[in-house]
Design an enzyme around this catalytic site. Structure first.
Site, PDB file in Angstrom:
ATOM      1  CE  LYS A  92      -3.909   1.734   2.797  1.00 33.06           C
ATOM      2  NZ  LYS A  92      -4.737   1.416   3.983  1.00 33.06           N
ATOM      3  CB  SER A 106      -7.975   3.045   3.040  1.00 30.00           C
ATOM      4  OG  SER A 106      -7.110   2.481   4.018  1.00 30.00           O
ATOM      5  CB  SER A 154      -8.245   0.260   5.916  1.00 33.12           C
ATOM      6  OG  SER A 154      -9.059   1.403   5.950  1.00 33.12           O
TER       7      SER A 154
END
Lengths: 59, 479
Positions: free
Chosen positions: B74, B149, B173
């Site tokens: 990420k 996310s 997330s």
């Protein structure tokens, strides 16, 4: 309950009125759940964030 | 192919890491225009690392199962010399001069990092419809969100661009993209994996963890990244162990809590049926499923939201005069945080302590809990309200409703795929355990997976990826 709109204005936040109304609505919803919880907090309960004088003592 | 099979093939010289890496890079080239999962691809660096892994394995230097395996991060993990944007304009030119703890550990284990993955702006939301870098698309249906996310992480693993990916989880997330993309995603206990060098959203709620194609592959990544780090003030000295469940692991006699109240209210019927099916499978494996009454979980969620609003705004306040830097949804949350009194934040942290004490009692009657991960399958991109069990609900609130509380309590929680909706979208089952009981949570997950609580791989539905190619133009609109 807080007057979120008045708070925002008192703090001089530059948020337009429509946005402010929306934010105030969201905060009112949150407050309805949150505020009653606070009323029952025991005095001796520390917050979950604790400062340690010696960082090496961190768990 | 699983990560474990790839690792075995590398050791038996049936494959080289360079071959694996080239194949992954080709797949990224082919699929990323439609999925928009990667923000940065690092082909030269990756091939260099892959060649190094091949040389080391040939020389008998074995760093463990991640050596030579293509993975991705990420885009909020610092990586020396590589753009790290957090999906935000604030960090668009940020090039760290250090590695995050997670990168240090993954590279020391010989993993081949292919690049950085798209995410919801500042990791502050669950759609991954990033206004600055384009929306991430769900590989199962390009019109759907991948969750967030860590949306790029979920999409990249589901589309088999990488064997595993790193995500972060402040209110769901990691688990939301895992559930909505049909991968496994683990949020470890708070303090289990170092946050050092990860751009923060909310200090006391942020957790770092892996997503992978199955439970044991997820555990292999946890083995590499877990451990104490004095650079993270929340890091725990609790001993680490081998988290990979053994083949044929048993859950016979385990007491699994079934919290019907709150967690089985207001669900999409497909989610309800799939998760109850998973629970029935646990019973058939010899586990004792125990109805359990939990503390007020809506209250836990409210406390988590107050903490998150205040902490996130504390990080971002200095940028808030430049409102054009933020997307509308993130700005709305940051503005709420500016209005919350300090007293509310402190009291939320006090309530959190009380809830933590209250929850300790739950573990006296059960060993773990099973709940749905999300109450709905993946919503459409752009949808802000959704109808769940007859009532309208905000998409962000719905997706995080069954997950946020575990961040507040810092407990380990995993999402595993447990079925497909009538619209062929993945559904997630969540297993939650006591603090630092990742091995238990992973064992239950592996036993269910071994017993058939799983879904087909996404890529097996589109083996030649024509669907992605056709949708390329559609995906470009989201950029």
């Amino acid at each position: 309950m807080n007057d979120w709109t008045a708070l925002a204005q008192a703090r001089g936040l530059k948020i337009d009125n429509r946005e402010l109304d929306r934010i105030a609505g969201l905060l009112r919803s949150l407050e309805q759940v949150f505020r009653p919880l606070v009323r029952d907090l025991p005095h001796g309960l520390d917050p979950a964030i604790t400062f340690r004088a010696n960082p090496e003592d961190a768990e | 192919m699983t990560l474990r099979k790839a690792a075995q093939a590398l050791r038996e010289r049936r494959l080289s890491s360079v071959e694996l890496t080239k194949a992954a890079l080709e797949r990224i080239d082919r699929l990323n225009p439609a999925l928009n999962a990667f923000l940065t691809v690092l082909p030269e660096r990756a091939l260099h690392r892959a060649a190094q892994a091949d040389r080391e394995l040939a020389a008998g230097k074995d760093r463990g199962p991640l050596q030579g395996i293509p993975i991705a991060l990420k885009d909020l993990f610092d990586m020396r010399g590589v753009h790290t944007t957090a999906g935000s304009l604030i960090y668009q030119d940020y090039i760290p001069d250090r590695d995050s703890a997670v990168v240090e550990k993954l590279e020391a284990a010989g993993a081949v990092i292919l690049g950085k993955l798209n995410l919801h702006e500042l990791a502050y939301g669950i759609t991954s419809a990033n206004p600055h870098y384009g929306a991430v698309h769900n590989p199962w249906n390009l019109e759907r969100i991948p969750g967030g996310s860590s949306g790029g992480s979920g999409a990249a693993v589901a589309a088999e661009m990488v064997f595993a990916a790193m995500g972060s989880d402040t209110g769901g997330s990691i688990r939301a993209p895992a559930a909505l993309c049909g991968t496994v995603g683990l949020k470890p206990t708070y303090g289990r994996v170092s946050r050092f060098g990860a751009i923060p959203l909310a200090f006391s709620l942020d957790h770092m963890g892996p997503l992978a194609g199955d439970v044991r592959d997820t555990a292999i990544v946890l083995n590499t990244i877990a451990g104490f780090d004095p650079r993270d003030s929340g890091s725990a000295r609790h001993p680490v162990m081998d988290y990979v469940p053994e083949e044929g692991c048993s859950i016979r006699g385990l007491r699994i809590g079934f919290p019907e109240m709150f967690f089985f209210e207001r669900l999409d019927p497909d989610v309800d049926a799939a998760v109850r099916g998973g629970i029935a499978r646990a019973t058939s494996l010899g586990a004792e499923v125990v109805p359990v009454r939990l503390p007020d979980m809506a209250a836990v969620n409210a406390v988590g939201l107050v903490i998150q609003l205040a902490e996130a705004t504390a990080v971002m306040e200095r940028y808030l005069e430049q409102r054009e830097l933020f997307g509308a949804d993130v700005l709305e949350l940051l503005d709420q945080g500016r209005l919350l009194p300090a007293v509310d934040y402190i009291n939320a942290q006090r309530l959190r302590r009380g809830m933590q004490n209250e929850f300790h009692r739950v573990w006296q009657s059960v060993d773990c809990l099973i709940t749905p991960a999300t109450p709905i399958p993946a919503p459409r991109i752009g949808e802000t309200m959704i109808r769940v069990a007859g009532s309208e609900e905000n998409v962000r609130a719905a997706v995080t409703r069954l997950m946020r509380s575990w961040n507040v309590l810092g407990l380990p929680a995993i999402s595993i795929p447990c079925g497909l909706s009538a619209t062929s979208l993945p559904l997630g089952l969540q297993i939650v355990g006591p603090p630092f009981e990742e091995s238990l949570v992973l064992r239950v997950a592996a036993a269910l997976e071994d017993a058939g609580v799983a879904i087909p791989r996404c890529s097996s539905r589109y083996p030649n990826s024509r669907r992605y190619d056709r949708a390329g133009a559609h995906a470009a609109i989201g950029k």
